[in-house]
Design an enzyme around this catalytic site. Structure first.
Site, PDB file in Angstrom:
ATOM      1  N   SER A   1       1.078  -0.774  -0.090  1.00  0.00           N
ATOM      2  CA  SER A   1      -0.299  -0.135   0.307  1.00  0.00           C
ATOM      3  C   SER A   1       1.042   0.916   0.347  1.00  0.00           C
ATOM      4  O   SER A   1       1.989   1.018   0.647  1.00  0.00           O
ATOM      5  CB  SER A   1      -0.911  -0.434   1.130  1.00  0.00           C
ATOM      6  OG  SER A   1      -2.073   1.163   0.381  1.00  0.00           O
TER       7      SER A   1
HETATM    8  C1  LIG Z   1      -1.702   3.007  -4.317  1.00  0.00           C
HETATM    9  S1  LIG Z   1      -2.424   2.646  -2.625  1.00  0.00           S
HETATM   10  C2  LIG Z   1      -3.929   4.268  -2.437  1.00  0.00           C
HETATM   11  C3  LIG Z   1      -3.941   4.626  -2.362  1.00  0.00           C
HETATM   12  C4  LIG Z   1      -4.819   5.517  -1.392  1.00  0.00           C
HETATM   13  N1  LIG Z   1      -5.626   5.868  -2.736  1.00  0.00           N
HETATM   14  C5  LIG Z   1      -4.239   6.916  -0.961  1.00  0.00           C
HETATM   15  O1  LIG Z   1      -4.660   7.700  -0.859  1.00  0.00           O
HETATM   16  O2  LIG Z   1      -3.727   6.182   0.253  1.00  0.00           O
HETATM   17  C6  LIG Z   1      -3.626   0.594  -3.364  1.00  0.00           C
HETATM   18  C7  LIG Z   1      -4.507  -0.048  -2.561  1.00  0.00           C
HETATM   19  O3  LIG Z   1      -5.482  -0.470  -3.530  1.00  0.00           O
HETATM   20  C8  LIG Z   1      -5.695  -1.529  -2.545  1.00  0.00           C
HETATM   21  N2  LIG Z   1      -5.818  -2.841  -2.652  1.00  0.00           N
HETATM   22  C9  LIG Z   1      -5.379  -3.896  -3.412  1.00  0.00           C
HETATM   23  N3  LIG Z   1      -6.661  -4.828  -4.025  1.00  0.00           N
HETATM   24  C10 LIG Z   1      -7.798  -4.247  -3.616  1.00  0.00           C
HETATM   25  C11 LIG Z   1      -8.890  -5.495  -4.017  1.00  0.00           C
HETATM   26  N4  LIG Z   1      -9.233  -6.193  -4.387  1.00  0.00           N
HETATM   27  N5  LIG Z   1     -10.001  -4.599  -3.502  1.00  0.00           N
HETATM   28  C12 LIG Z   1      -9.814  -2.994  -2.830  1.00  0.00           C
HETATM   29  N6  LIG Z   1      -8.611  -2.299  -2.880  1.00  0.00           N
HETATM   30  C13 LIG Z   1      -7.112  -3.108  -3.498  1.00  0.00           C
HETATM   31  C14 LIG Z   1      -4.289  -1.887  -1.571  1.00  0.00           C
HETATM   32  O4  LIG Z   1      -4.673  -2.277  -0.190  1.00  0.00           O
HETATM   33  C15 LIG Z   1      -3.780   0.398  -1.579  1.00  0.00           C
HETATM   34  O5  LIG Z   1      -4.117   0.288  -0.324  1.00  0.00           O
END
Ligand SMILES: C[S@@+](CC[C@H](N)C(=O)[O-])C[C@H]1O[C@@H](n2cnc3c(N)ncnc32)[C@H](O)[C@@H]1O
Length: 387
Positions: free
Chosen positions: A91
C-alpha cells in the site's frame, strides 16, 4: 492531532499545491485548495523507501527532511508484506502529481458522489472530502488493517467519508449510483460492478493492466448501458488489485525447450520505452503473469540485458547493446517464445502507424463483454479482455 511536526506542515502543503500548479498537474482552484488544506503527513505516519541495494528503510517523517519528502510529488510506501525472500510494498500514498492529474481528468463537479477503489492511507479520500464534502465520498479497500487506521486519520482531521472493507471489484452497491469512480489499484478487466454502479453519463478512471507495467489509465464514460473511452497519455503504475494480483505459480512443463540464441530487429526494453507495444504483446501471445527484470554489469552497474519470465518456466533475455548489424541478441528457453509475442506486437504497432495511448480505447458491453481497440470500437484491430 498535536504533534511536534504539526507546526511545520502548512507552508509545506501550500508549497506542494503551488508546485503542482506550476508543473501543470492541477489547475482547478478547488483541487489546489484541497492540496493546501489536507495534512498529508497525518496519513503517512510510517513510510518505507528502498535504498540503492533494494533494501527497505524507514523514513523518519517527524524530521524536517522527512516532512519535506511527505509534501513533495513522490509515492510513499506505507505498508510492506513479507514474501519470504523479500518485502513487497502493498500500500502506498500515490504521487500527488499523478493523483491530482487523475482527479482533474475525472472532471468532478460540486454535488458529485465519488467512489474510490483502494482507500490505502486515506489521503485521496481526504482530498475528495475537502472538495465535495465527506458525505459524497465512498472508498473501499480489501485490507481492514488499512481501512481502520485510514478511518481514524480521516476523522482526526474532521472527515467522515463512508469507508468499507471489501474486495473493490464489487464496488459498494448499497450506496450506488456514483457520478465518478476512481481506481487506485490496477485491474486486468473492468469489473462488472463498476459498470452497474456508475450513473448514466458518469466517468470511471481505471488503471487497466494485463501484467506488470502492461497497460495504462483509461477514462470510461457510461453511455447507454455500457462503458467506453480511451487511454490517457499520462502513464500510471498502480499496484495490482490483490485478489487478481497474487503471484502466478510456476507450472511444470514437460517439453522445456533448450536455450536458443538469435537476433531481433525489435528494440529491447518495451516495458519501459514502448509501453503500448508491451501492452499489445499481451494480446499477441504473452502469457498472463509475465515478469520482467534487468541484468546489470557488476562493474559499471549499467543494465546489460532485459529479462522476461513466464509462470510456465519460459524465459527470454534481450541484450541492450545492439550488434554490429544494428540488431539485438535474444536468448530464449522454455515452452513459449516470449520474445516472439513482443515481436508480433511490435509489427502490429508498426502496421497501425505507431499508435500512442490516445488511439487505444476500451468498450465494455452491458453483458460484461469487453475489448481493447485501436482508433474505433469496431476496428478489426481489437482484442477481447478476459480476466
Ligand atoms: C496505491 S494504494 C491506494 C492509495 C490511496 N488511494 C491513498 O490515497 O493512499 C492501492 C490500494 O489498493 C488496495 N487494494 C488492493 N487490492 C484491492 C482490492 N481487491 N480491493 C480494494 N482495494 C484493493 C491496496 O490495499 C492499497 O491500499
Amino acid at each position: 492531532m498535536t504533534t511536534q511536526i504539526d507546526s511545520g506542515w502548512e507552508p509545506r502543503a501550500r508549497w506542494l499545491a503551488d508546485e503542482l500548479t506550476m508543473r501543470g498537474d492541477v489547475s482547478d482552484r478547488a483541487w489546489i485548495a484541497a492540496v493546501a488544506a489536507v495534512p498529508r503527513h497525518v496519513f503517512v505516519p510510517e513510510v518505507y523507501e528502498q535504498d540503492q541495494t533494494g533494501r527497505w528503510q524507514t523514513v523518519d517523517v517527524t524530521s524536517a527532511a522527512g516532512l519535506d519528502r511527505v509534501y513533495s510529488p513522490v509515492t510513499l510506501f506505507t505498508a510492506l508484506a513479507d514474501r519470504g525472500t523479500h518485502y513487497e510494498g502493498i500500500s502506498s500514498s500515490t504521487k500527488p502529481d499523478l493523483m491530482l492529474r487523475m482527479l482533474e481528468a475525472l472532471d468532478v463537479h460540486d454535488g458529485h458522489r465519488v467512489l474510490e477503489i483502494g482507500t490505502g492511507t486515506g489521503y485521496n479520500a481526504a482530498l475528495l472530502s475537502h472538495r465535495l464534502g465527506d458525505d459524497r465520498v465512498y472508498s473501499v479497500d480489501v485490507d481492514a488493517e488499512l481501512v481502520e487506521p485510514a478511518r481514524e486519520r480521516l476523522a482526526s482531521v474532521g472527515y467522515r467519508p463512508t469507508l468499507v472493507t471489501r474486495d473493490g471489484a464489487e464496488g459498494i452497491a448499497e450506496h450506488a449510483p456514483y457520478d465518478r469512480i476512481i481506481a487506485t489499484c490496477s485491474v486486468p478487466v473492468v469489473p462488472q460492478a463498476w459498470l452497474s454502479q456508475l450513473a448514466p453519463g458518469g466517468l470511471a478512471l481505471v488503471d487497466l493492466k494485463r501484467g506488470t507495467g502492461a497497460g495504462n489509465l483509461v477514462l470510461l464514460r457510461r453511455e447507454r448501458d455500457g462503458l467506453e473511452g480511451r487511454f490517457t497519455e499520462r502513464w500510471a503504475a498502480f499496484m495490482a488489485m490483490r485478489h487478481y494480483g497474487e503471484p502466478a505459480r510456476a507450472i511444470e512443463s514437460p517439453n522445456l525447450r533448450d536455450q536458443q540464441t538469435r537476433t531481433t530487429t525489435t528494440p529491447p526494453n518495451p516495458w519501459s520505452e514502448n509501453r503500448v507495444v508491451w501492452f499489445l504483446a499481451h494480446f499477441t501471445g504473452l502469457p498472463v503473469g509475465v515478469r520482467f527484470g534487468m541484468r546489470f554489469d557488476p562493474d559499471t552497474r549499467q543494465p546489460t540485458a532485459g529479462t522476461i519470465t513466464a509462470p510456465d518456466g519460459s524465459h527470454a533475455f534481450v541484450m541492450m547493446e545492439p550488434t554490429s548489424d544494428g540488431e539485438w541478441s535474444v536468448t530464449e528457453s522454455g515452452p513459449t517464445s516470449l520474445w516472439e509475442s513482443v515481436e508480433r506486437a511490435h509489427d502490429l504497432w508498426e502496421q497501425h502507424g505507431h499508435p500512442d495511448w490516445s488511439r487505444l480505447g476500451v468498450t465494455v458491453n452491458p453483458d460484461g463483454q469487453q475489448w481493447v481497440w485501436i482508433d474505433t470500437p469496431h476496428s478489426p484491430a481489437s482484442w477481447e479482455l478476459h480476466a
